[in-house]
Design an enzyme around this catalytic site. Sequence first.
Site, short mmCIF file in Angstrom:
data_model
loop_
_atom_site.label_atom_id
_atom_site.label_comp_id
_atom_site.label_asym_id
_atom_site.label_seq_id
_atom_site.Cartn_x
_atom_site.Cartn_y
_atom_site.Cartn_z
N ARG A 1 0.80 -1.20 0.00
CA ARG A 1 0.00 0.00 0.00
C ARG A 1 0.85 1.28 0.00
O ARG A 1 0.39 2.36 -0.33
CB ARG A 1 -0.88 0.02 1.26
CG ARG A 1 -1.68 -1.25 1.45
CD ARG A 1 -2.51 -1.11 2.75
NE ARG A 1 -3.40 -2.24 2.93
CZ ARG A 1 -3.12 -3.29 3.74
NH1 ARG A 1 -1.98 -3.32 4.40
NH2 ARG A 1 -3.95 -4.27 3.86
N GLY A 2 2.10 1.13 0.44
CA GLY A 2 2.91 2.30 0.77
C GLY A 2 3.17 3.31 -0.35
O GLY A 2 3.42 4.49 -0.08
N GLU B 1 7.83 2.66 -5.83
CA GLU B 1 7.87 2.22 -4.43
C GLU B 1 8.02 3.43 -3.51
O GLU B 1 8.51 4.49 -3.92
CB GLU B 1 9.07 1.29 -4.22
CG GLU B 1 8.72 -0.18 -4.29
CD GLU B 1 7.89 -0.66 -3.10
OE1 GLU B 1 7.23 0.16 -2.43
OE2 GLU B 1 7.88 -1.87 -2.85
N ASP B 2 7.65 3.23 -2.24
CA ASP B 2 7.91 4.28 -1.26
C ASP B 2 9.32 4.17 -0.70
O ASP B 2 9.99 5.17 -0.49
CB ASP B 2 6.86 4.25 -0.13
CG ASP B 2 6.68 2.87 0.48
OD1 ASP B 2 7.21 1.89 -0.08
OD2 ASP B 2 5.99 2.76 1.51
N ASP C 1 14.55 -0.94 1.42
CA ASP C 1 15.29 -1.13 2.67
C ASP C 1 16.21 -2.35 2.50
O ASP C 1 17.33 -2.22 2.00
CB ASP C 1 14.27 -1.31 3.81
CG ASP C 1 14.91 -1.41 5.18
OD1 ASP C 1 16.15 -1.40 5.27
OD2 ASP C 1 14.19 -1.51 6.18
N LYS D 1 17.03 3.43 1.79
CA LYS D 1 17.79 3.27 3.03
C LYS D 1 18.89 2.26 2.75
O LYS D 1 18.74 1.06 2.99
CB LYS D 1 16.85 2.76 4.12
CG LYS D 1 17.43 2.86 5.52
CD LYS D 1 16.64 2.01 6.49
CE LYS D 1 15.39 2.71 7.00
NZ LYS D 1 14.74 1.94 8.09
N VAL E 1 11.31 5.21 9.62
CA VAL E 1 10.55 6.38 9.19
C VAL E 1 9.10 6.02 8.84
O VAL E 1 8.81 4.90 8.44
CB VAL E 1 11.22 7.08 7.98
CG1 VAL E 1 12.53 7.70 8.37
CG2 VAL E 1 11.40 6.12 6.81
N ASP F 1 4.19 3.18 6.86
CA ASP F 1 3.40 2.93 8.07
C ASP F 1 4.20 2.35 9.22
O ASP F 1 5.28 1.80 9.03
CB ASP F 1 2.27 1.96 7.77
CG ASP F 1 2.77 0.52 7.61
OD1 ASP F 1 3.68 0.30 6.78
OD2 ASP F 1 2.27 -0.37 8.32
N ARG G 1 0.46 6.49 7.63
CA ARG G 1 0.65 6.60 6.18
C ARG G 1 0.17 7.97 5.68
O ARG G 1 0.60 8.45 4.65
CB ARG G 1 -0.16 5.53 5.45
CG ARG G 1 0.29 4.10 5.68
CD ARG G 1 -0.40 3.19 4.68
NE ARG G 1 -0.37 1.79 5.05
CZ ARG G 1 0.60 0.93 4.74
NH1 ARG G 1 1.64 1.36 4.06
NH2 ARG G 1 0.54 -0.33 5.09
C1 PRP Z 1 7.35 -1.84 2.56
C2 PRP Z 1 7.58 -0.88 1.41
C3 PRP Z 1 8.30 -1.72 0.39
C4 PRP Z 1 9.09 -2.69 1.24
C5 PRP Z 1 10.52 -2.27 1.29
O1 PRP Z 1 6.22 -2.60 2.31
O2 PRP Z 1 6.38 -0.37 0.90
O3 PRP Z 1 7.41 -2.43 -0.43
O4 PRP Z 1 8.51 -2.66 2.55
O5 PRP Z 1 11.26 -3.05 2.17
P1 PRP Z 1 12.38 -4.09 1.73
O6 PRP Z 1 13.32 -3.38 0.80
O7 PRP Z 1 13.05 -4.42 3.04
O8 PRP Z 1 11.73 -5.28 1.11
P2 PRP Z 1 5.43 -3.46 3.40
O9 PRP Z 1 5.79 -4.90 3.25
O10 PRP Z 1 5.61 -2.84 4.76
O11 PRP Z 1 3.93 -3.27 2.89
P3 PRP Z 1 3.11 -1.88 2.74
O12 PRP Z 1 3.56 -1.19 1.49
O13 PRP Z 1 1.69 -2.35 2.66
O14 PRP Z 1 3.41 -1.06 3.97
#
Ligand code: PRP
Length: 179
Positions: free
Chosen positions: A43-44, A99-100, A103, A130, A152, A158, A164
């Site tokens: 969703r991010g 993507e947001d 990581d 990051k 963050v 989130d 969010r």
């Molecule tokens: C978050 C974000 C990326 C992912 C990045 O998603 O939106 O998709 O983590 O992290 P990574 O590089 O360690 O894989 P999340 O799984 O929290 O789902 P969301 O978008 O619904 O918050």
Amino acid sequence: MLEQYIEKVLISEDQITQRAKELGSELTKDFEGKNPLILGILRGSIPFLAELVKHIDTHVEMDFMALSSYHGGTKSSGEVKMIMDLDTPVNGREVIIVEDIIDTGLTLKYLRELLEHRGAIVTIVTMLDKKAGRKVEIDPDYLGFDIPNEFVVGFGLDYDENYRNLPYVGVLKQEVYMD
Ligand code: PRP
């Protein structure tokens, strides 16, 4: 007010808007005439995607996919789960993943391999990177901001499905996720 849970603002709304404008014009130039598919990862990515596409001034289509690897906490579970697939065929298609945050890189590595296996030509755009969190090798083609190794929230990001809707990217106070 949500502000009371925030230690500090890392990237302001104005900075995000400004950067989205710059990235939007680069994408306009680079994808003119290619009719790319903008693929938002739920969703991010939604707030950043909404800001970015306003500044892309050429034909694009949009689709969405839901992936999850965090399952609620502050640390990646290490396992990426597909919750909803996209609808649009991607064979031979330019696909711009939005993507947001990157990581560990696990989500995007999984997604890039999946889409390339289906024949897509993949480009990665992320609002935040990051780099200190990286576990696998993956780099964005277009980047909003590098960020330090802090947890963050905001502008799509989130903690336990909250925050969010903050209009900026901020560092969450530790006491929020320590108790
Ligand atoms: C978050 C974000 C990326 C992912 C990045 O998603 O939106 O998709 O983590 O992290 P990574 O590089 O360690 O894989 P999340 O799984 O929290 O789902 P969301 O978008 O619904 O918050």
